[in-house]
Enzyme design. Sequence first.
Site, short mmCIF file in Angstrom:
data_model
loop_
_atom_site.label_atom_id
_atom_site.label_comp_id
_atom_site.label_asym_id
_atom_site.label_seq_id
_atom_site.Cartn_x
_atom_site.Cartn_y
_atom_site.Cartn_z
N HIS A 1 1.54 4.52 -2.87
CA HIS A 1 1.84 6.02 -2.85
C HIS A 1 3.07 6.38 -3.39
O HIS A 1 2.88 7.58 -4.35
CB HIS A 1 1.61 6.50 -1.46
CG HIS A 1 0.42 6.47 -0.73
ND1 HIS A 1 -0.68 6.87 -1.20
CD2 HIS A 1 -0.12 5.66 0.44
CE1 HIS A 1 -1.72 7.09 -0.54
NE2 HIS A 1 -1.26 6.29 0.56
N GLU B 1 -6.07 6.93 -1.26
CA GLU B 1 -6.03 5.84 -0.57
C GLU B 1 -6.56 4.61 -1.25
O GLU B 1 -6.17 3.42 -1.29
CB GLU B 1 -6.73 5.78 0.87
CG GLU B 1 -6.23 6.94 1.79
CD GLU B 1 -4.81 6.87 2.20
OE1 GLU B 1 -4.35 5.58 2.10
OE2 GLU B 1 -4.09 7.72 2.07
N HIS C 1 0.79 -1.23 0.07
CA HIS C 1 0.00 -0.08 0.15
C HIS C 1 0.76 1.41 -0.03
O HIS C 1 0.67 2.23 -0.62
CB HIS C 1 -0.99 -0.01 1.07
CG HIS C 1 -1.66 1.27 1.36
ND1 HIS C 1 -2.85 1.36 1.16
CD2 HIS C 1 -1.29 2.43 2.19
CE1 HIS C 1 -3.36 2.61 1.41
NE2 HIS C 1 -2.52 3.43 2.07
N GLU C 2 1.93 1.28 0.77
CA GLU C 2 2.70 2.58 0.97
C GLU C 2 3.58 2.50 -0.36
O GLU C 2 3.83 3.71 -0.98
CB GLU C 2 3.95 2.25 2.12
CG GLU C 2 3.20 2.11 3.41
CD GLU C 2 2.06 3.20 3.67
OE1 GLU C 2 2.42 4.60 3.18
OE2 GLU C 2 1.06 3.00 4.40
#
Length: 633
Positions: free
Chosen positions: A171, A243, A167-168
């Site tokens: 980004h 997100e 998930h990071e």
Amino acid sequence: MLFRRHQEAADHRSLQLYAWFAVMLLGLVLAVNGLLAGLWRLTSPFGEGYPALFFETNTAVVALFVLGGCFFETRRLREGGGPRVAHWLGGRELTEPADALQRRLLNVVDEMALASGQPVPRVYLLPREDSLNAFVAGWDAGDTALCVTRGALERLDRAELQGLVAHEFGHIRAGDLPLSMRLLALVWGLSLVHGFGRSLMDTGEDGRVSPMAWMVGALLAIVGWLGWLAGRALQAAVSRQREFHADASAVQFTRSRDGIGQVLRKVWHDQQAHAARLHHPAAGLVASMLMHQPAGGCLATHPRLSERIRRLHGRVLPPMPATAVRADAEPRRTRPINPPGATMAAAPANPVPADVHGLALATPDDRDALDRLQRLGGPTEQRLAVLALMMDPANAREHKLWRQQAEGLPHAERILRDVMALQPPRRVPEFERLTAQMARDPVAQRRAVVEAGRDLLRADGRVSPRDRLWWLSLRHRLNDAQREAPMLRPVTGQGQDLGELPPDALQAVAALSAYLARMLPEPETVPAGGETSRPQRAAAAEAWLSGIGRRTGLPDITAAPPPDADGLMLALTTVQELSWMLRPLLVKAWVEEAVNHSPNGVMSDATADALRLVAGLIDAPLPPMLSAHYPRA
């Protein structure tokens, strides 16, 4: 070009952020002036008017604190980058830890960096935080820091930790970091007084706090509360859609929705059970960077957990308790933290801008043709489009057989013209899109398509290496929906390098490489007419194969004969059994050697297509050098 559009989008988002900041600053000035004016009236009920320069002074003081704080914090963040934010939150960098859970985290970060095609960031642990959370900070690849809480480390299993870290990385790949750093500096300026007060109220390392310091801190926190509120409103004003995009990227990098999905369910349970959140006083400043931050109403910086879970699983699954995981044995990191050339490997020094080929060559006819193909919905239309994409445009016999199969469909010629109007970099992505839709069709229907593809590609009486690769890809992709999940994941070579594989696996790598060498790369010296002679192609293939041999420790790979049909299937099956970390490494080696031996370092469309098809056959993600050859979906 898409690169310019990305740049314009980034500039637009920054301007939007600064516009919101100006609105918040104006609101804060008005609120402070209104509050002080009310206090003045309460303390001087019989006075007339206000002291000279009353409002001007209030405005100047507020602007000085906010703008000055933003300016100095921006400078400090520019100098310190992501590591400064990590240290700010009490992070401790992990390098060569003895703890098995911490080694697992480093290995997972390496794996996700490889899967996402991003450089490996510095990794920090937040040892005082027992909630499930993580964030990534930094301006660029050189100063990125990935922070994970102790709670996530101790209560997430390996697959869930992969989802959290992926998930990071979503980004990072989406380019969210510079905007987050600017937002952090602006929020820091707005919350300067409040944050300083909260830091005075916080307990020290010994768990104690001075009463006097606490009283002063409480006073400053109250005075600066309006600024803190403006900062939270600014964070909430920034789009929350990032997100959802990062969650989708986590599924893409891990090839599973269960990892990130279970993390969100566990975070949800923690919040319901004991309102888990970061305890550090500065945690509110980085709220927009966190994987999730509980907040409701207009100050929410993240979408609701139930909505994120619904988007991942198609329905809202219940919260899941997070218990401590067992510290299984974990191998030490197999690569140095900053290996020479690591950044080069993950992000080329002179990367080819995304879509540089497809969009630079796009024409109105190309775009119109693609639009019409993407509207095809019938099984016959999709079958004919797939077969047309697999055809050699110059092969008359294949065209003839295709028209025979298209008899009875009035607009078949329109489909063929649309496929032939596509620019070369669009053909394989369109083939993948169509076959992904057709993979849900009944078995008999998919089998008929595979058989039609086989008949089409041997229409001229011979099956070239290119033909066989297309047909294997078609069969692989249409069988994918019916393939049950394996009981055991491929583990051959787990934790090893390519050169350390067992002999049978190395032999399979050599055979598959020898097969690819029949199609790539294009010779570096291309005659003026564009045609290359057979010796030139043989020399280019041998040079490419020698490069693969050096990377895999197979000095005799150039002597390996190309496999026949049975040998090719055996090699493919063996390579598919390699661990999921080794297959991307193998594809990356093929691509880099193809670039090294291509004219001017640019792969031809045929070379790129062959590498993309074989990457799909062994279920390996595309390295950035290869994905940059194609327009983005």
